[in-house]
Design an enzyme around this catalytic site. Structure first.
Site, mmCIF file in Angstrom:
data_model
loop_
_atom_site.group_PDB
_atom_site.id
_atom_site.type_symbol
_atom_site.label_atom_id
_atom_site.label_comp_id
_atom_site.label_asym_id
_atom_site.label_seq_id
_atom_site.Cartn_x
_atom_site.Cartn_y
_atom_site.Cartn_z
ATOM 1 N N LYS A 152 0.825 -1.208 0.000
ATOM 2 C CA LYS A 152 0.000 0.000 0.000
ATOM 3 C C LYS A 152 0.868 1.271 0.000
ATOM 4 C CE LYS A 152 -4.039 -2.164 2.170
ATOM 5 N NZ LYS A 152 -5.006 -2.071 3.291
ATOM 6 N N TYR A 181 -12.577 -1.582 -3.774
ATOM 7 C CA TYR A 181 -13.088 -1.719 -2.404
ATOM 8 C C TYR A 181 -14.619 -1.609 -2.329
ATOM 9 C CZ TYR A 181 -8.442 -1.768 -0.244
ATOM 10 O OH TYR A 181 -7.170 -2.124 0.165
ATOM 11 N N ASN A 209 -2.114 -0.016 6.914
ATOM 12 C CA ASN A 209 -1.628 -1.304 7.411
ATOM 13 C C ASN A 209 -0.734 -2.056 6.417
ATOM 14 O OD1 ASN A 209 -3.659 -1.974 5.690
ATOM 15 N ND2 ASN A 209 -4.847 -3.176 7.152
ATOM 16 N N HIS A 245 -2.279 -5.335 1.436
ATOM 17 C CA HIS A 245 -3.595 -5.952 1.222
ATOM 18 C C HIS A 245 -3.417 -7.455 1.054
ATOM 19 C CE1 HIS A 245 -7.585 -6.691 -0.484
ATOM 20 N NE2 HIS A 245 -6.971 -7.440 -1.397
ATOM 21 N N GLU A 283 -9.981 -9.878 -7.719
ATOM 22 C CA GLU A 283 -9.018 -8.805 -7.423
ATOM 23 C C GLU A 283 -7.830 -8.832 -8.389
ATOM 24 O OE1 GLU A 283 -10.019 -8.492 -2.639
ATOM 25 O OE2 GLU A 283 -8.047 -9.227 -3.282
HETATM 26 P P1 IDP Z 1 -8.153 -6.704 5.461
HETATM 27 O O1 IDP Z 1 -7.307 -5.762 4.612
HETATM 28 O O2 IDP Z 1 -7.384 -7.270 6.630
HETATM 29 O O3 IDP Z 1 -8.848 -7.773 4.647
HETATM 30 P P2 IDP Z 1 -10.747 -5.350 5.598
HETATM 31 O O4 IDP Z 1 -11.709 -5.476 6.735
HETATM 32 O O5 IDP Z 1 -11.071 -6.059 4.318
HETATM 33 O O6 IDP Z 1 -9.292 -5.791 6.141
HETATM 34 O O7 IDP Z 1 -10.574 -3.786 5.317
HETATM 35 C C1 IDP Z 1 -9.979 -3.320 4.140
HETATM 36 C C2 IDP Z 1 -9.026 -2.191 4.490
HETATM 37 O O8 IDP Z 1 -9.768 -1.091 5.012
HETATM 38 C C3 IDP Z 1 -8.015 -2.523 5.600
HETATM 39 O O9 IDP Z 1 -6.887 -3.229 5.138
HETATM 40 C C4 IDP Z 1 -7.656 -1.132 6.112
HETATM 41 O O10 IDP Z 1 -6.732 -0.444 5.251
HETATM 42 C C5 IDP Z 1 -9.009 -0.439 6.043
HETATM 43 N N1 IDP Z 1 -9.749 -0.547 7.316
HETATM 44 C C6 IDP Z 1 -10.334 -1.669 7.846
HETATM 45 N N2 IDP Z 1 -10.932 -1.411 9.023
HETATM 46 C C7 IDP Z 1 -10.737 -0.088 9.248
HETATM 47 C C8 IDP Z 1 -11.134 0.796 10.312
HETATM 48 O O11 IDP Z 1 -11.797 0.408 11.280
HETATM 49 N N3 IDP Z 1 -10.727 2.109 10.196
HETATM 50 C C9 IDP Z 1 -9.999 2.575 9.127
HETATM 51 N N4 IDP Z 1 -9.630 1.778 8.123
HETATM 52 C C10 IDP Z 1 -9.979 0.464 8.168
HETATM 53 MG MG MG Z 2 -10.317 -7.629 3.205
#
Ligand code: IDP
Ligand code: MG
Length: 141
Positions: free
Chosen positions: A10, A50, A113, A116, A127
């Site tokens: 990312k 997304y 984070n 992805h 994807e």
């Molecule tokens: P993942 O990437 O671990 O699969 P997902 O729930 O699919 O997590 O969420 C997609 C992305 O959205 C996350 O990787 C993160 O960048 C962002 N995200 C997820 N939860 C939150 C939140 O509570 N606050 C802000 N950003 C979030």
């Molecule tokens: Mg996800």
């Protein structure tokens, strides 16, 4: 049987220069790189990628973040790729990620984070198709 998953390094991780270390972790964990690119997502492209999260409160912030700079989508192949890759990267929130995982090592917070990962074989194929055409996938080694 080997299968594929989509990784994305990312924007904030690319900006901080972590790409090489992260890719090395993928290779050391036994994943084969089947396609890789560096791209700067447009808003419509990030919104499409997304789309499953469009009702979530963080959706607009997530799109702004993912369009903030270049990212590196990578197709990885390995037996049990989706599950093994998610183990390698750790929990979405780095505060909850296991020691030694990519997110524990390189993520800033739950949004920023670092990487992805696809959550199922079915979504991995969708994807991958978002970023790569079939002739960009290396199928001959
Ligand atoms: P993942 O990437 O671990 O699969 P997902 O729930 O699919 O997590 O969420 C997609 C992305 O959205 C996350 O990787 C993160 O960048 C962002 N995200 C997820 N939860 C939150 C939140 O509570 N606050 C802000 N950003 C979030
Ligand atoms: Mg996800």
């Amino acid at each position: 049987m080997s299968n594929k998953t989509l990784a994305i390094i990312k924007p904030e991780a690319v900006e901080k220069g972590y790409s090489g270390k992260i890719i090395a972790m993928y290779i050391e964990a036994g994943f084969k790189i089947k396609a890789m690119n560096m791209t700067h997502l447009t808003k419509p492209s990030a919104e499409g990628f997304y789309a499953v999260h469009r009702e979530r409160p963080f959706f607009n912030e997530l799109v702004a973040y993912m369009t903030s700079g270049p990212c590196i989508p990578i197709v990885l192949e390995k037996e049990n790729a989706v599950e093994d890759y998610r183990k390698l990267i750790g929990a979405t929130d780095p505060a909850k990620a296991d020691e030694g995982t990519v997110r524990k090592l390189f993520a800033v917070d739950i949004q920023h984070n670092a990487v992805h990962g696809s959550d199922s074989d079915e979504n991995a194929l969708k994807e991958i198709a978002h970023f790569f055409s079939s002739d960009e996938l290396l199928n001959n080694y």
